[in-house]
Enzyme design. Structure first.
Site, PDB file in Angstrom:
ATOM      1  N   CYS A 131     -20.728 -55.970 -15.528  1.00 35.05           N
ATOM      2  CA  CYS A 131     -22.173 -56.317 -15.088  1.00 35.05           C
ATOM      3  C   CYS A 131     -22.224 -57.782 -14.449  1.00 35.05           C
ATOM      4  CB  CYS A 131     -23.086 -56.132 -16.337  1.00 35.05           C
ATOM      5  SG  CYS A 131     -22.960 -54.456 -16.944  1.00 35.05           S
ATOM      6  N   HIS A 184     -30.714 -52.496 -11.795  1.00 32.54           N
ATOM      7  CA  HIS A 184     -29.506 -53.146 -12.009  1.00 32.54           C
ATOM      8  C   HIS A 184     -28.320 -52.595 -11.235  1.00 32.54           C
ATOM      9  CE1 HIS A 184     -26.148 -55.178 -14.338  1.00 32.54           C
ATOM     10  NE2 HIS A 184     -26.138 -54.341 -15.332  1.00 32.54           N
ATOM     11  N   CYS A 188     -25.262 -59.855 -20.350  1.00 33.73           N
ATOM     12  CA  CYS A 188     -23.997 -59.239 -21.053  1.00 33.73           C
ATOM     13  C   CYS A 188     -23.294 -58.350 -20.262  1.00 33.73           C
ATOM     14  CB  CYS A 188     -24.440 -58.358 -22.106  1.00 33.73           C
ATOM     15  SG  CYS A 188     -25.367 -57.002 -21.941  1.00 33.73           S
TER      16      CYS A 188
END
Length: 384
Positions: free
Chosen positions: A86, A340, A370
């Protein structure tokens, strides 16, 4: 040491994967859109870049940065693929800033691109000449941190660790959608978004934020893990599956002066951390202080934070842990509302942060997130 200055910052609109406006546009094409816009807006020669660092997470490997450079006719520009799950897009910009600050490169184009809609499916050999689906796991699978179940490993574990209730994370989710819609309606994303032409249409608006969201709607959604006592995670307080790309141009101060450029911001510092995979969602609360310390700053010096909403519990937990002011956290929405697009998200956050700070005549911004496998990252941006 040479300054790492951001001379342009752009992104595509963020689409819903598999059914949205960018479903037929692959990661290479999306990256090409922001690459062209980055060069155009910075007004530098197309062959002036020393490198193209491009984040990817689910595009099947390969050096995507080089592929995109050649597609754009930049044969003299090498490429690099960056993957930190991510946080890949943020890591790409950090790699660029580090090379520029070290004096090894004068201009590096950096960002991330993600098209889950066109991501390849992977398989591996199985018994007797057959094949079975395969995914590269972010960490070794285990019961308290299932490697293929982020709602449990990140969403639920983080909520439990921070003592968050279903109401807490739903309220955060609602506010995220409201803030994203407000930013869209006021045109606050217009300067950072580069439209993508798809057939005979121009796709120019983020499509993930929900105007009809409410606490009643959110409360009516089923939890994803009803077997977990006090479960909180639903589709409504989790990030979506999305397609997008984002990119910045990072240049040294000598390059900026030589070409008569007006920088937008400087990269003050960055940091990455590792934590137990079961505590992945708590990693921003460690990455943020680490990045601020490296910049010689404190939490009180920061005008804006964005902490990616992989799940609403992640920023909510970080706010509790660090004592942040919610009024300056995710003021334009984040992963739950905007979406995202995994490898692109970190770069998208930087692009949005630069524009948010400049629009409000503010100085210091910190982005953090994170990342799968028990990682976290943060970067401090300062407007110049």
């Amino acid at each position: 040491m040479t300054e790492a200055l951001i001379i342009s910052a752009v992104r595509t609109p963020i689409a819903r994967s598999f059914k949205g406006g960018l479903v037929g546009v692959d990661a290479f094409e999306l990256a090409g859109v922001v690459l062209e816009a980055t060069l155009t807006r910075s007004a530098v020669p197309s062959d002036a870049a020393d490198d193209l660092v491009l984040a990817e997470s689910y595009q099947g490997g390969g050096v995507i940065g080089r592929n995109v450079a050649v597609r754009a006719g930049l044969d003299s520009v090498p490429g690099l693929a960056q993957n930190r799950w991510c946080a890949s897009g943020l890591a790409a910009v950090a790699t660029a800033a580090g090379s520029v600050r070290a004096g090894m490169d004068r201009l590096v184009l950096a960002g991330g691109t993600e098209s889950l809609s066109t991501a390849p499916a992977c398989v591996k050999p199985a018994a007797e000449g057959t094949w079975q689906p395969w995914n590269s796991l972010s960490h070794p699978d285990r019961p308290d941190a299932p490697a293929l179940d982020m709602p449990h490993t990140v969403g639920e574990n983080t909520a439990k660790h921070a003592g968050l209730t279903r109401g807490d994370v739903d309220a955060w989710s609602l506010r995220s959608h409201q803030r994203a819609i407000d930013s869209m309606d006021n045109g606050w994303f217009d300067n950072e978004i580069v439209p993508v032409v798809v057939g005979d249409k121009k796709f120019a608006v983020d499509e993930h934020p929900r105007r009809n969201s409410s606490m009643e709607v959110l409360a009516g959604l089923p939890v994803l893990h009803p077997e977990i006592d006090g479960a909180t995670v639903t589709a409504g307080n989790s990030a979506g599956l999305n397609d997008a790309a984002a990119m910045v141009g990072v240049a040294g101060d000598d390059f900026v002066r030589t070409h008569g450029l007006v920088p937008l911001a400087r990269v003050r510092s960055w940091a990455s951390v590792g934590v137990d995979p079961a505590l992945t969602g708590t990693a921003p609360s460690m990455a943020i202080p680490k990045a601020l310390e490296r910049a010689g700053l404190s939490i009180a010096d920061v005008d804006r934070f964005e902490i990616n909403e992989a799940f609403a519990s992640v920023p909510a937990a970080c706010v509790r842990e660090l004592g942040l002011d919610e009024d300056i956290v995710n003021v334009n929405g984040s992963g739950v509302s905007l979406g995202h697009p995994i490898a692109a998200t970190g770069a998208r956050m930087i692009v949005t942060m630069v524009n948010e700070l400049r629009r409000n005549a503010l100085s210091i911004g910190c982005v953090s997130m994170c990342a799968g496998g028990g990682m976290g990252a943060a970067m401090v941006i300062e407007v110049v």
